[in-house]
Design an enzyme around this catalytic site. Sequence first.
Site, mmCIF file in Angstrom:
data_model
loop_
_atom_site.group_PDB
_atom_site.id
_atom_site.type_symbol
_atom_site.label_atom_id
_atom_site.label_comp_id
_atom_site.label_asym_id
_atom_site.label_seq_id
_atom_site.Cartn_x
_atom_site.Cartn_y
_atom_site.Cartn_z
ATOM 1 N N GLY A 166 -7.262 9.425 -0.196
ATOM 2 C CA GLY A 166 -7.561 10.252 0.844
ATOM 3 C C GLY A 166 -7.823 11.599 0.528
ATOM 4 O O GLY A 166 -7.888 12.443 1.398
ATOM 5 N N GLU A 211 -3.740 2.409 -7.403
ATOM 6 C CA GLU A 211 -4.135 3.435 -6.462
ATOM 7 C C GLU A 211 -3.234 4.855 -6.860
ATOM 8 O O GLU A 211 -2.024 4.807 -6.130
ATOM 9 C CB GLU A 211 -4.000 3.055 -5.060
ATOM 10 C CG GLU A 211 -5.229 1.836 -4.602
ATOM 11 C CD GLU A 211 -5.538 1.996 -3.360
ATOM 12 O OE1 GLU A 211 -6.532 1.702 -2.939
ATOM 13 O OE2 GLU A 211 -4.239 2.049 -2.388
ATOM 14 N N HIS A 237 1.034 -1.315 0.111
ATOM 15 C CA HIS A 237 0.202 0.063 0.021
ATOM 16 C C HIS A 237 1.135 1.085 0.349
ATOM 17 O O HIS A 237 2.040 1.327 0.519
ATOM 18 C CB HIS A 237 -0.965 0.124 1.189
ATOM 19 C CG HIS A 237 -2.008 0.919 1.034
ATOM 20 N ND1 HIS A 237 -1.697 2.302 1.542
ATOM 21 C CD2 HIS A 237 -3.287 1.016 0.568
ATOM 22 C CE1 HIS A 237 -2.813 3.232 1.208
ATOM 23 N NE2 HIS A 237 -3.862 2.226 0.725
#
Length: 226
Positions: A156, A150, A84
């Site tokens: 976010g 991503e 991530h």
Amino acid sequence: MLIAANWKMYKGPRETREFLDRFVPPDGVDVVICPAYTSLHAAVESGRTVYAQNVHWAEEGAFTGEVSAAMLVELGVQGSIVGHSERRQNFAETDETTARRAEAALAAGLGVIACVGETEQEREAGETEEVLRRQVGVLPRDDGLVIAYEPVWAIGTGKTATPNVAQEAHAFIRSLHDTEVLYGGSVKPDNAAELLSQPDVDGALVGGASLDVDSLTAICRAAIPS
Ligand code: PGA
């Protein structure tokens, strides 16, 4: 269609139970819940498919703060996220450690969601394909592995990739690695349907909007073609 909920460092066991008691996704969509380590047991007890947010490559050893694939298997966890961007940016995760984590998880029989994606600076410098080629190139070829695209600038931030930008990156990733590709980065109930309708978008990895039951349920509904 696969919808994975990345809860990051939110929700202890009590909140996890409360959420999963209320969560009834529609039929026809595969849902994976990725809670923090301390909430994995509570999530597994719900009967849902549960992935961890990270996994170490060694079977055991002096790796303070890490958790092995065998430990996750013993708990009834079915897979793990690896690589991530928050791990890459804040915890020195690299392409190499991401690949090692993925290999160990797959060898233990876990599924893997491997995250890739360029930063804003890399996109502006025209380096997106180069970055994706490097990040995807190290990942194992295995049926148990799916990739999550991503873009770091969309995580976010409320800035979602347009469906066209996502589609283009997904098609490129798929030309490098024959696997399902999830989109992640500010996926919300009101943009999910359009993103998920792109031909090379096979699902979503959802952070912020997965923390609320109604919002995650709405995203799951949007994943079902009308
Ligand atoms: P976000 O996070 O949906 O809150 O942008 C996605 C992720 O980090 O996996």
